[in-house]
Design an enzyme around this catalytic site. Structure first.
Site, PDB file in Angstrom:
ATOM      1  N   GLY A  27       0.838  -1.188   0.000  1.00  0.00           N
ATOM      2  CA  GLY A  27       0.000   0.000   0.000  1.00  0.00           C
ATOM      3  C   GLY A  27       0.871   1.235   0.000  1.00  0.00           C
ATOM      4  O   GLY A  27       2.068   1.169   0.263  1.00  0.00           O
ATOM      5  N   PHE A  32       3.441  10.087   1.042  1.00  0.00           N
ATOM      6  CA  PHE A  32       4.837  10.207   1.415  1.00  0.00           C
ATOM      7  C   PHE A  32       5.451   8.902   1.900  1.00  0.00           C
ATOM      8  O   PHE A  32       6.629   8.858   2.226  1.00  0.00           O
ATOM      9  CB  PHE A  32       4.994  11.259   2.524  1.00  0.00           C
ATOM     10  CG  PHE A  32       4.465  12.600   2.125  1.00  0.00           C
ATOM     11  CD1 PHE A  32       4.773  13.146   0.899  1.00  0.00           C
ATOM     12  CD2 PHE A  32       3.650  13.318   2.982  1.00  0.00           C
ATOM     13  CE1 PHE A  32       4.283  14.387   0.521  1.00  0.00           C
ATOM     14  CE2 PHE A  32       3.157  14.559   2.617  1.00  0.00           C
ATOM     15  CZ  PHE A  32       3.474  15.095   1.389  1.00  0.00           C
ATOM     16  N   ASP A  46      -7.869   6.109  17.078  1.00  0.00           N
ATOM     17  CA  ASP A  46      -8.441   5.725  15.781  1.00  0.00           C
ATOM     18  C   ASP A  46      -8.864   4.259  15.804  1.00  0.00           C
ATOM     19  O   ASP A  46      -8.557   3.501  14.886  1.00  0.00           O
ATOM     20  CB  ASP A  46      -7.432   5.978  14.657  1.00  0.00           C
ATOM     21  CG  ASP A  46      -8.090   6.011  13.276  1.00  0.00           C
ATOM     22  OD1 ASP A  46      -9.320   6.238  13.214  1.00  0.00           O
ATOM     23  OD2 ASP A  46      -7.383   5.812  12.271  1.00  0.00           O
TER      24      ASP A  46
END
Length: 399
Positions: free
Chosen positions: A109, A113, A228
């Site tokens: 993936g 950056f 998260d």
């Protein structure tokens, strides 16, 4: 799917733990902070924090961002032209012999950056996951701090059975490499959807939720908030039936000082806690997110939903989940009690992660039912996953 999942993004941000004197911009979902001394940074902590909206996640097959946010990144990069990026001027203190020890393989993936690869350990042939982050993209000091913090967090949680193993960090003139365990058992919801309709039970959900709570409790013990928690950030170690669930993404995680609160808004829209939206969040927000996940695991639908993110936020702040709609009448009272005690809007009245682990529904040997859940649960869940991935694809196409 054989990858470590780098997922989701910030909603928006301001400096954590300290009073906010200025508003802050989100640049492609990253932890950007504005002050009179420093410009807003497009930083590179993970391969997915650059990826735009709350719904984005970083996997081999999808990435993307919101157009305006992408423009912001380009603008900031131009503004820094002619200046040697902070990352290029920094010695992180990591080992310098990555190429001698590992061979990089296929791409799993990528973000703006950073790239994530499968790599092979030359000494024993073992496969690992490597996140490679470009130093030249670390334009300002906060970008360097973010990378260092993620490595520090992975080290702090090392050895926990439900956290992806951290092996080492390396650097050379151009990159930082974070070497971690390769999880090849697939994503949480995909694994559930692969079950036969007659085999998915409350007990299955409770086992998964218990493992998530163990991660949250371990984080909180170390003064960390994950920030998260969502299904995409949990992968199974292997395809085996008894494979442990692993938390794989700590790119938005942060340390919090006693008595302080985070004032930035981070996470994913479906799972964000009310106190996060009010800019006064702490460890309790992780428990709320796990409550949302549990709701989805038990009925296949989101407890708070609207067509827009602002609409979702209003739902989170104002409304309560609906436990009257099918299949909730057939779900045990213990399961409903558990979810209700996690989805308490006042964080002070919410169960802590440690307390939640002792609830009769989730604890080992507890009373979670082993009767198969209504067939509508997997049908609902399939639609939820399909919708989420279509949303991610749309974001990628328009970026």
């Amino acid at each position: 799917m054989g990858n470590i999942c780098f997922s989701s993004s910030k909603v928006s941000g301001s400096n954590s733990n300290t009073p906010s004197t200025t508003n802050t911009a989100t640049v492609n979902g990253h932890r950007n902070r504005r002050s009179s001394a420093k410009p807003v940074s497009a930083t590179t902590n993970t391969s997915r924090k650059q990826e735009g909206s709350h719904y984005n996640r970083q996997k081999g097959k999808d990435n993307g961002g919101v157009k305006q946010q992408t423009k912001n990144v380009k603008h900031n990069t131009r503004r820094q032209s002619g200046v040697i990026p902070c990352g290029k001027r920094t010695d992180f203190g990591y080992d310098k012999d990555f190429d001698k020890k590992f061979t990089i393989g296929k791409l799993l993936g990528h973000g703006q950056f950073g790239y994530t690869y499968v790599a092979t350990d030359k000494s024993n042939g073992n496969r690992v996951a490597v996140k490679r982050i470009e130093k030249k993209k670390m334009v300002v000091p906060i970008a360097v701090e973010d990378v260092k913090r993620e490595v520090k967090i992975l080290k702090a949680l090392a050895g926990h059975e439900n956290v992806v193993d951290f092996y080492n960090a390396f650097e050379d003139d151009n990159y930082v490499y974070i070497v971690m365990e390769l999880c090849e058992g697939g994503e949480l919801l995909d694994r559930i959807l692969a079950k036969k309709d007659s085999r998915y039970t409350e007990k299955d959900a409770a086992i998964v939720v218990g493992q998530m709570l163990k991660v949250a409790a371990q984080c909180h013990l170390h003064g960390l908030v994950h920030r998260d928690m969502k299904p995409e950030n949990f992968l199974f170690k292997s395809p085996k039936e008894d494979s442990p669930l692993k938390a794989t993404d700590f790119g938005l995680s942060d340390f919090i000082r006693p008595g302080k609160k985070f004032q930035d808004i981070v996470g994913s829209a479906y799972y964000v806690a009310p106190e996060v939206l009010k800019r006064k969040s702490g460890p309790e927000s992780d428990v709320w997110s796990i409550g949302v996940i549990t709701f989805i695991l038990l009925c296949g639908r989101r407890p708070f939903w609207d067509k827009t993110e602002d609409g979702i936020f209003k739902e989170v702040l104002r409304n309560k989940p609906d436990f009257r709609r099918k299949p909730w009448p057939t779900i045990s009272n213990s399961a409903k009690d558990f979810v209700k005690k996690l989805l308490v809007k006042d964080p002070r009245a919410r169960l802590t992660a440690a307390q939640a682990l002792s609830h009769p529904w989730v604890r080992e040997g507890g009373d979670a039912s082993e009767i198969p859940l209504d067939i509508s649960v997997l049908s609902n869940m399939r639609q939820f996953v399909k919708y989420s991935r279509l949303k991610q694809f749309a974001l990628r196409v328009t970026s």
